[in-house]
Scaffold this active site. Structure first.
Site, PDB file in Angstrom:
ATOM      1  N   GLU A 196     -19.992  66.432  21.931  1.00 25.73           N
ATOM      2  CA  GLU A 196     -19.470  65.689  23.067  1.00 25.73           C
ATOM      3  C   GLU A 196     -17.999  65.313  22.950  1.00 25.73           C
ATOM      4  OE1 GLU A 196     -21.709  62.217  24.782  1.00 25.73           O
ATOM      5  OE2 GLU A 196     -21.774  63.790  26.282  1.00 25.73           O
TER       6      GLU A 196
ATOM      7  N   ARG B 292     -35.625  60.820   7.434  1.00 21.50           N
ATOM      8  CA  ARG B 292     -34.255  61.359   7.578  1.00 21.50           C
ATOM      9  C   ARG B 292     -34.180  62.665   8.360  1.00 21.50           C
ATOM     10  NH1 ARG B 292     -34.451  59.402   2.579  1.00 21.50           N
ATOM     11  NH2 ARG B 292     -33.424  57.383   2.366  1.00 21.50           N
TER      12      ARG B 292
ATOM     13  N   GLU C  11     -29.303  67.270  40.020  1.00 22.09           N
ATOM     14  CA  GLU C  11     -28.600  67.692  38.790  1.00 22.09           C
ATOM     15  C   GLU C  11     -28.414  69.219  38.787  1.00 22.09           C
ATOM     16  OE1 GLU C  11     -27.178  65.903  36.305  1.00 22.09           O
ATOM     17  OE2 GLU C  11     -28.199  63.953  36.252  1.00 22.09           O
TER      18      GLU C  11
ATOM     19  N   HIS D  57     -23.411  56.063  37.814  1.00 20.97           N
ATOM     20  CA  HIS D  57     -23.768  55.006  36.863  1.00 20.97           C
ATOM     21  C   HIS D  57     -23.510  53.626  37.450  1.00 20.97           C
ATOM     22  CE1 HIS D  57     -23.345  57.932  33.239  1.00 20.97           C
ATOM     23  NE2 HIS D  57     -24.596  57.857  33.654  1.00 20.97           N
TER      24      HIS D  57
ATOM     25  N   HIS E 162     -21.169  61.232  37.913  1.00 22.58           N
ATOM     26  CA  HIS E 162     -21.810  60.187  37.118  1.00 22.58           C
ATOM     27  C   HIS E 162     -21.010  58.886  37.044  1.00 22.58           C
ATOM     28  CE1 HIS E 162     -24.569  63.346  36.127  1.00 22.58           C
ATOM     29  NE2 HIS E 162     -25.243  62.611  35.268  1.00 22.58           N
TER      30      HIS E 162
ATOM     31  N   ARG F 287     -17.674  68.732  27.333  1.00 20.71           N
ATOM     32  CA  ARG F 287     -18.953  68.251  27.839  1.00 20.71           C
ATOM     33  C   ARG F 287     -18.796  67.275  28.993  1.00 20.71           C
ATOM     34  NH1 ARG F 287     -24.391  66.606  24.464  1.00 20.71           N
ATOM     35  NH2 ARG F 287     -24.653  68.552  23.375  1.00 20.71           N
TER      36      ARG F 287
ATOM     37  N   LYS G 114     -25.696  74.331  31.156  1.00 18.01           N
ATOM     38  CA  LYS G 114     -25.673  73.296  30.116  1.00 18.01           C
ATOM     39  C   LYS G 114     -25.573  73.944  28.739  1.00 18.01           C
ATOM     40  CE  LYS G 114     -27.028  68.918  28.418  1.00 18.01           C
ATOM     41  NZ  LYS G 114     -27.806  67.696  28.484  1.00 18.01           N
TER      42      LYS G 114
ATOM     43  N   LYS H  72     -28.955  65.368  22.463  1.00 16.95           N
ATOM     44  CA  LYS H  72     -28.741  63.921  22.500  1.00 16.95           C
ATOM     45  C   LYS H  72     -30.105  63.233  22.549  1.00 16.95           C
ATOM     46  CE  LYS H  72     -25.516  63.358  25.839  1.00 16.95           C
ATOM     47  NZ  LYS H  72     -24.681  62.435  26.639  1.00 16.95           N
TER      48      LYS H  72
ATOM     49  N   ASN I 277     -20.553  65.328  33.481  1.00 11.74           N
ATOM     50  CA  ASN I 277     -20.645  64.003  34.086  1.00 11.74           C
ATOM     51  C   ASN I 277     -20.126  63.960  35.522  1.00 11.74           C
ATOM     52  OD1 ASN I 277     -21.877  62.607  31.986  1.00 11.74           O
ATOM     53  ND2 ASN I 277     -19.933  62.420  30.899  1.00 11.74           N
TER      54      ASN I 277
ATOM     55  N   HIS J   3     -32.061  58.396  38.804  1.00 12.36           N
ATOM     56  CA  HIS J   3     -30.772  58.819  38.264  1.00 12.36           C
ATOM     57  C   HIS J   3     -30.132  59.930  39.112  1.00 12.36           C
ATOM     58  CE1 HIS J   3     -27.663  59.901  35.413  1.00 12.36           C
ATOM     59  NE2 HIS J   3     -28.124  61.145  35.400  1.00 12.36           N
TER      60      HIS J   3
HETATM   61  N1  LIG Z   1     -30.650  63.409  26.245  1.00 14.09           N
HETATM   62  C1  LIG Z   1     -29.958  63.765  27.304  1.00 14.09           C
HETATM   63  O1  LIG Z   1     -29.016  64.550  27.218  1.00 14.09           O
HETATM   64  C2  LIG Z   1     -30.353  63.207  28.631  1.00 14.09           C
HETATM   65  C3  LIG Z   1     -29.826  63.780  29.807  1.00 14.09           C
HETATM   66  C4  LIG Z   1     -30.249  63.269  31.029  1.00 14.09           C
HETATM   67  C5  LIG Z   1     -31.152  62.225  31.066  1.00 14.09           C
HETATM   68  N2  LIG Z   1     -31.647  61.689  29.921  1.00 14.09           N
HETATM   69  C6  LIG Z   1     -32.620  60.580  29.935  1.00 14.09           C
HETATM   70  O2  LIG Z   1     -33.781  61.013  30.616  1.00 14.09           O
HETATM   71  C7  LIG Z   1     -34.441  59.876  31.152  1.00 14.09           C
HETATM   72  C8  LIG Z   1     -34.945  60.206  32.541  1.00 14.09           C
HETATM   73  O3  LIG Z   1     -35.822  61.289  32.464  1.00 14.09           O
HETATM   74  P1  LIG Z   1     -36.843  61.656  33.640  1.00 14.09           P
HETATM   75  O4  LIG Z   1     -36.135  61.646  34.922  1.00 14.09           O
HETATM   76  O5  LIG Z   1     -37.544  62.860  33.216  1.00 14.09           O
HETATM   77  O6  LIG Z   1     -37.773  60.366  33.702  1.00 14.09           O
HETATM   78  P2  LIG Z   1     -39.146  59.984  32.970  1.00 14.09           P
HETATM   79  O7  LIG Z   1     -39.248  60.565  31.630  1.00 14.09           O
HETATM   80  O8  LIG Z   1     -39.249  58.499  33.077  1.00 14.09           O
HETATM   81  O9  LIG Z   1     -40.240  60.646  33.902  1.00 14.09           O
HETATM   82  C9  LIG Z   1     -40.348  60.234  35.245  1.00 14.09           C
HETATM   83  C10 LIG Z   1     -41.788  60.018  35.655  1.00 14.09           C
HETATM   84  O10 LIG Z   1     -42.440  61.275  35.792  1.00 14.09           O
HETATM   85  C11 LIG Z   1     -43.702  61.274  35.122  1.00 14.09           C
HETATM   86  N3  LIG Z   1     -43.974  62.652  34.752  1.00 14.09           N
HETATM   87  C12 LIG Z   1     -43.408  63.389  33.768  1.00 14.09           C
HETATM   88  N4  LIG Z   1     -43.818  64.655  33.835  1.00 14.09           N
HETATM   89  C13 LIG Z   1     -44.672  64.742  34.879  1.00 14.09           C
HETATM   90  C14 LIG Z   1     -45.407  65.800  35.468  1.00 14.09           C
HETATM   91  N5  LIG Z   1     -45.314  67.046  35.026  1.00 14.09           N
HETATM   92  N6  LIG Z   1     -46.187  65.514  36.538  1.00 14.09           N
HETATM   93  C15 LIG Z   1     -46.244  64.247  37.031  1.00 14.09           C
HETATM   94  N7  LIG Z   1     -45.560  63.229  36.533  1.00 14.09           N
HETATM   95  C16 LIG Z   1     -44.774  63.471  35.466  1.00 14.09           C
HETATM   96  C17 LIG Z   1     -43.513  60.314  34.013  1.00 14.09           C
HETATM   97  O11 LIG Z   1     -44.749  59.814  33.565  1.00 14.09           O
HETATM   98  C18 LIG Z   1     -42.625  59.251  34.629  1.00 14.09           C
HETATM   99  O12 LIG Z   1     -43.415  58.328  35.322  1.00 14.09           O
HETATM  100  C19 LIG Z   1     -33.455  58.742  31.089  1.00 14.09           C
HETATM  101  O13 LIG Z   1     -33.855  57.835  30.086  1.00 14.09           O
HETATM  102  C20 LIG Z   1     -32.143  59.394  30.718  1.00 14.09           C
HETATM  103  O14 LIG Z   1     -31.324  58.566  29.926  1.00 14.09           O
HETATM  104  C21 LIG Z   1     -31.259  62.171  28.718  1.00 14.09           C
HETATM  105 ZN   LIG Z   2     -27.272  62.979  34.761  1.00 15.35          ZN
END
Ligand SMILES: NC(=O)c1ccc[n+]([C@@H]2O[C@H](COP(=O)([O-])OP(=O)(O)OC[C@H]3O[C@@H](n4cnc5c(N)ncnc54)[C@H](O)[C@@H]3O)[C@@H](O)[C@H]2O)c1
Ligand SMILES: [Zn+2]
Length: 354
Positions: free
Chosen positions: A230, A114, A178, A245, A241, A234, A220, A136, A238, A258
């Site tokens: 949200e 929990r 971003e 999207h 986006h 917030r 942020k 999130k 977007n 993304h």
């Molecule tokens: N929670 C939120 O508010 C929020 C906001 C934006 C995005 N997201 C989520 O984030 C995700 C995307 O995140 P991302 O773009 O970081 O992608 P990711 O986590 O898939 O990482 C991208 C790639 O980079 C590699 N990597 C990570 N750190 C590295 C480093 N220091 N050196 C070399 N390689 C490295 C990873 O292994 C992966 O292959 C999505 O699932 C999205 O929904 C969440």
């Molecule tokens: Zn985004």
């Protein structure tokens, strides 16, 4: 190292800079954990595991980190591994990776017994400026992205800029879009810095990076603290986006990162802003120029009609009326509804022709 406070309940600090990792032990000690569990991916551990290990003795849990692994089965693996390795209510999770790891490890922490504390140690630029902040967490379902999740604020965020050195250039630039978004919606100074210091930013100059990441985090942090769960505020995050999207969905999340899809979305939003009389043409031009300068972007190959259909079904659409975040000027944003469909269509056709 810069520190930014996120004033949620409870508040937490984001440490940003070269060697921010040295602040991890203190951040963890404050939580008086029985045990520490680092959740990471093989790739991140290969590059930076030793470095993290120098700062905290921990148990490690590795899972694959592609978007296709951000699922309930992976969450089950993580939580069962926590049980197997003896995690209890007093244990702390360290999410060590990009946004995929951050979202999954955060969700595991939100739900394990929990809820146990999580410290986010983001290793991609996108995760440092966006995913790790705001609480999130969640996973995807076959039916769609992020459909299962929870709000679970981290107890601390440690964004060490050195780890960005090993990030592939395309991932790095995707994160920068971003950052451009943050400047465009809420920080005109950040926007000018990105214009002026492009070469240093792209060369990953640590000093410049620290300051632009800190500025984006500040944007942020401010918005999240004012709107923890949200509501309307917030939504300005977007920006870009709605169309972004649609582009991601149209290409089954394969063609664009993304941030790249969001970059196209911001170009479309700039066109919509001008043609609906919300944004001055000069500001739109500045925004589009800056995005192009941080390119290249993969071309949009979809048919405009397909993209328009997906915009209609976006979850931000209310009663069939798409809402757009628009920037009346650089550094300000508002949500606008009732944009005439020819204006949207022209903008979408515009990005398909570029
Ligand atoms: N929670 C939120 O508010 C929020 C906001 C934006 C995005 N997201 C989520 O984030 C995700 C995307 O995140 P991302 O773009 O970081 O992608 P990711 O986590 O898939 O990482 C991208 C790639 O980079 C590699 N990597 C990570 N750190 C590295 C480093 N220091 N050196 C070399 N390689 C490295 C990873 O292994 C992966 O292959 C999505 O699932 C999205 O929904 C969440
Ligand atoms: Zn985004």
């Amino acid at each position: 190292v810069k520190t930014i406070r996120v004033r949620t309940k409870p508040p937490y600090a984001v440490a940003i800079g070269e060697d921010a990792l040295s602040q991890l032990p203190a951040a963890i000690d404050r939580l008086r954990p029985s045990k520490v569990f680092v959740i990471t991916s093989p790739r991140v551990r290969d590059f930076w595991g030793k470095e993290l290990g120098r700062h905290v003795p921990a148990n490690w849990i590795e899972v694959a980190d592609g978007e296709q692994h951000k699922t309930l089965p992976t969450l089950e693996r993580i939580t069962r591994e926590l049980v197997k390795q003896g995690a209890d209510r007093k244990s702390v999770v360290v999410a060590f990776g990009g946004g995929v790891i951050g979202d999954m490890a955060g969700f595991a922490a939100a739900t394990y017994m929990r809820g146990i504390p999580v410290v986010q140690v983001p290793t991609t630029l996108l995760a440092q400026v966006d995913a790790a902040i705001g609480g999130k967490t969640g996973v995807n379902l076959p039916e769609g992205k992020n459909l299962v999740g929870a709000f679970h604020q981290p107890r601390a965020v440690i964004a060490d800029t050195r780890v960005l050195e090993t990030l592939p250039p395309r991932e790095f630039r995707a994160g920068l879009f971003e950052v451009i978004k943050s400047g465009a919606i809420a920080d005109a100074r950040l926007f000018s810095t990105l214009e002026r210091e492009r070469d240093k930013v792209l060369a990953r100059d640590m000093g410049v990076l620290e300051s632009v990441i800190a500025a984006a985090v500040q944007v942020k942090a401010r918005i999240v603290a004012a709107d923890e769960h949200e509501g309307d505020l917030r939504r300005i995050l977007n920006f870009g986006h709605t169309v972004g999207h649609a582009l991601e969905a149209e290409s089954n999340y394969r063609q664009f990162l993304h941030g790249e899809a969001v970059a196209w979305g911001m170009i479309a939003a700039a066109e919509i802003g001008v043609n609906s009389g919300v944004m001055r043409a000069e500001d739109a031009e500045r925004l589009i120029d800056l995005i192009i300068e941080y390119g290249p972007l993969p071309a949009v190959s979809a048919k405009p009609r397909r993209i328009l259909m997906l915009i209609q079904s976006d979850k931000k659409t209310m009663r069939g009326v798409p809402h757009f975040v628009l920037t009346p000027k650089i550094g300000a944003a508002k949500v606008v509804s009732g944009i005439a469909s020819p204006v949207v269509r022209a903008a979408v056709e515009g990005i398909c022709q570029r």
